[in-house]
Scaffold this motif. Structure first.
Motif, PDB file in Angstrom:
ATOM      1  N   THR A 141       0.866  -1.440   0.014  1.00  0.00           N
ATOM      2  CA  THR A 141      -0.035   0.199  -0.059  1.00  0.00           C
ATOM      3  C   THR A 141       0.902   1.463   0.019  1.00  0.00           C
ATOM      4  O   THR A 141       0.481   2.141  -0.645  1.00  0.00           O
ATOM      5  N   GLU A 142       1.892   1.170   0.870  1.00  0.00           N
ATOM      6  CA  GLU A 142       2.737   2.431   0.707  1.00  0.00           C
ATOM      7  C   GLU A 142       3.303   2.599  -0.697  1.00  0.00           C
ATOM      8  O   GLU A 142       3.673   3.975  -0.987  1.00  0.00           O
ATOM      9  N   GLU A 163       1.849   2.341  -3.499  1.00  0.00           N
ATOM     10  CA  GLU A 163       0.844   2.714  -4.171  1.00  0.00           C
ATOM     11  C   GLU A 163       0.678   4.273  -3.876  1.00  0.00           C
ATOM     12  O   GLU A 163       0.719   5.105  -4.618  1.00  0.00           O
ATOM     13  N   ALA A 164       0.567   4.616  -2.509  1.00  0.00           N
ATOM     14  CA  ALA A 164       0.760   5.898  -1.960  1.00  0.00           C
ATOM     15  C   ALA A 164       1.882   6.809  -2.554  1.00  0.00           C
ATOM     16  O   ALA A 164       1.704   7.894  -3.066  1.00  0.00           O
ATOM     17  N   TYR A 215      -1.076   7.446   4.377  1.00  0.00           N
ATOM     18  CA  TYR A 215       0.183   7.231   3.821  1.00  0.00           C
ATOM     19  C   TYR A 215       0.259   8.559   2.821  1.00  0.00           C
ATOM     20  O   TYR A 215       1.121   9.192   2.844  1.00  0.00           O
ATOM     21  N   LEU A 216      -0.724   8.654   1.954  1.00  0.00           N
ATOM     22  CA  LEU A 216      -0.622   9.616   0.861  1.00  0.00           C
ATOM     23  C   LEU A 216      -0.564  11.195   1.587  1.00  0.00           C
ATOM     24  O   LEU A 216       0.151  11.990   1.045  1.00  0.00           O
ATOM     25  N   LEU A 222      -4.222   3.651   3.050  1.00  0.00           N
ATOM     26  CA  LEU A 222      -3.770   4.331   1.855  1.00  0.00           C
ATOM     27  C   LEU A 222      -3.941   5.752   1.747  1.00  0.00           C
ATOM     28  O   LEU A 222      -2.963   6.729   1.450  1.00  0.00           O
ATOM     29  N   SER A 223      -5.027   6.114   2.415  1.00  0.00           N
ATOM     30  CA  SER A 223      -4.950   7.663   2.409  1.00  0.00           C
ATOM     31  C   SER A 223      -4.117   8.333   3.512  1.00  0.00           C
ATOM     32  O   SER A 223      -3.617   9.687   3.399  1.00  0.00           O
ATOM     33  N   TRP A 250     -11.961   9.151   1.381  1.00  0.00           N
ATOM     34  CA  TRP A 250     -11.723   7.740   1.276  1.00  0.00           C
ATOM     35  C   TRP A 250     -12.891   7.354   2.083  1.00  0.00           C
ATOM     36  O   TRP A 250     -13.363   7.783   2.797  1.00  0.00           O
TER      37      TRP A 250
END
Length: 326
Positions: A135-136, A138-139, A169-170, A166-167, A157
Motif C-alpha cells: 500500500t505504501e 501505491e501512495a 500514507y498519501l 492508503l489515505s 476515502w
C-alpha cells in the motif's frame, strides 16, 4: 522369451519410476474464483500462471481450487491442502477478506502465500503472507505525481481498513496539504451532494478517491456536474470493468495506480498472453504472472526458501496510467 520378459520388466520399472516422479512433483496451489461474479478475474490468473509454467518450468505442478470468492469456501479449501507437504506455496485468494480468514492456518502451517489481488499487509502471519505490492508503494506513486505538479487537491476515502491506510500514507507524503479531505461512511458513500458546494468553493485541481470502484464511479459524475474538471486519481481497484462502464466518456483525466512489470518483462508477457489467448492481460493477470515468476525463480524450492525469496524479490511496481490504457 527371456528377452521379451526382460523388456517387459524394464518398461514396467520405467513407468513406475515415472509415476513416482510425477506423484512427488512439487506443487503450487492456486486458490481463485472460477465460478461466481469474480470468475473472469480467476480465469485470467489461471491463464497467466499456466502460461509461465507450461513455457519454462516443468518442475512445478499447478493445482487449482475454486473458492467462488467466498470466505467459508476459502477456509475449507485451505484446511484440505495444508497437510499436503508437496505444496510449496499458495497463490491467492484474490479478496483480502478471504485471505484474512486463513491467517491463523497460514501462520501455523508455515506456507508462503502471495495474493495477486490483495496488497494488504498482515503482520500477524509472521511473514508467511507476502504482499506482491505494498500500500505504501501505491501512495508513493500518487504522491510523486502530486508533488511534481504542485496541484491543489482534495481527497475522499471510505472508512474501510485498506482505504484508511492508503489515505493516511498519501496525506503524509504529499508536500501540500489537501484543501478538502473527508472520510466517507460506507453505508452512504455514493451520495456526496451535501458537500459539493464546499468542494466547489475550494476548486481543487486534483481529487483523489480512495474508495471501492462503484463508489468512485458514482462520485466522479457528481463532481463533474457542478462544473469542476479536475484530475482524478484512483487506486488499482479502479481498473475494475464496473468502474469503467459507469465513468466511460465522463472524464479523460482519470489516472489509476496500476501494477506494472518492468518494461522488458512486460513487453514479453503481453506478447505471449496476446499470442495464446488473443487478448491483452489486465492488472490481475499481470500480478498473477509476477507471483508465479517470483516463486519459480527461488533458488531454494522449499517453503522457507520461497518465503525468503518472495520477501526480497520485486517484479511489480505501481505506475499511474490513464483509464483508457487499462
Amino acid at each position: 522369451m527371456k528377452i521379451y520378459i526382460w523388456t517387459l520388466l524394464i518398461i514396467i520399472c520405467l513407468i513406475s519410476l515415472g509415476c513416482k516422479e510425477n506423484s512427488q512433483k512439487t506443487k503450487v496451489a492456486l486458490i481463485i474464483p472460477l465460478s461466481g461474479a469474480l470468475a473472469p478475474w480467476g480465469e485470467v490468473c489461471k491463464q497467466a500462471i499456466s502460461l509461465e509454467l507450461n513455457r519454462k518450468n516443468k518442475a512445478l505442478h499447478l493445482v487449482v481450487f475454486d473458492n467462488q470468492g467466498d470466505v467459508i469456501k476459502t477456509k475449507q479449501i485451505f484446511e484440505g491442502l495444508i497437510n499436503d507437504k508437496q505444496i510449496l506455496a499458495v497463490i491467492g485468494p484474490l479478496k483480502c477478506s478471504c485471505l484474512e480468514s486463513i491467517l491463523s492456518l497460514i501462520k501455523k502451517n508455515h506456507i508462503p502465500v502471495i495474493s495477486p489481488g490483495c496488497f494488504q499487509e498482515f503482520p500477524q502471519s509472521n511473514g508467511w503472507v507476502v504482499p506482491i505490492l505494498k500500500t505504501e508503494d501505491e501512495a508513493k506513486e500518487m504522491a510523486l505525481f502530486l508533488n511534481k505538479n504542485h496541484f491543489s487537491w482534495a481527497i475522499f476515502w471510505e472508512n474501510i481498513s485498506w482505504a484508511e491506510t492508503l489515505s493516511r500514507y498519501l496525506r503524509e507524503m504529499v508536500h501540500i496539504k489537501p484543501k478538502f479531505s473527508y472520510s466517507l461512511n460506507t453505508q452512504n458513500s455514493n451520495d456526496i451532494s451535501y458537500m459539493l458546494s464546499n468542494l466547489k468553493k475550494k476548486k481543487p485541481q486534483l481529487i483523489v478517491s480512495i474508495t471501492t470502484p462503484v463508489t468512485g464511479a458514482l462520485i466522479i459524475p457528481q463532481i463533474k456536474n457542478i462544473g469542476l474538471d479536475p484530475y482524478f486519481l484512483g487506486p488499482f481497484c479502479f481498473s475494475d470493468p464496473e468502474f469503467k462502464k459507469i465513468v466511460y466518456g465522463i472524464s479523460d483525466k482519470i489516472l489509476i495506480a496500476t501494477p506494472t512489470l518492468p518494461q522488458k518483462l512486460e513487453n514479453e508477457f503481453n506478447r505471449q498472453f496476446l499470442t495464446h489467448y488473443y487478448l491483452s492481460p489486465n492488472w490481475i493477470a499481470t500480478s498473477a504472472y509476477a507471483a508465479i515468476k517470483a516463486i519459480a525463480t527461488s533458488p531454494n524450492l522449499n517453503r522457507k526458501g520461497v518465503k525468503k525469496h518472495l520477501r526480497k524479490t520485486k517484479f511489480l511496481q505501481f505506475k499511474l496510467k490513464p483509464l483508457n490504457q487499462q
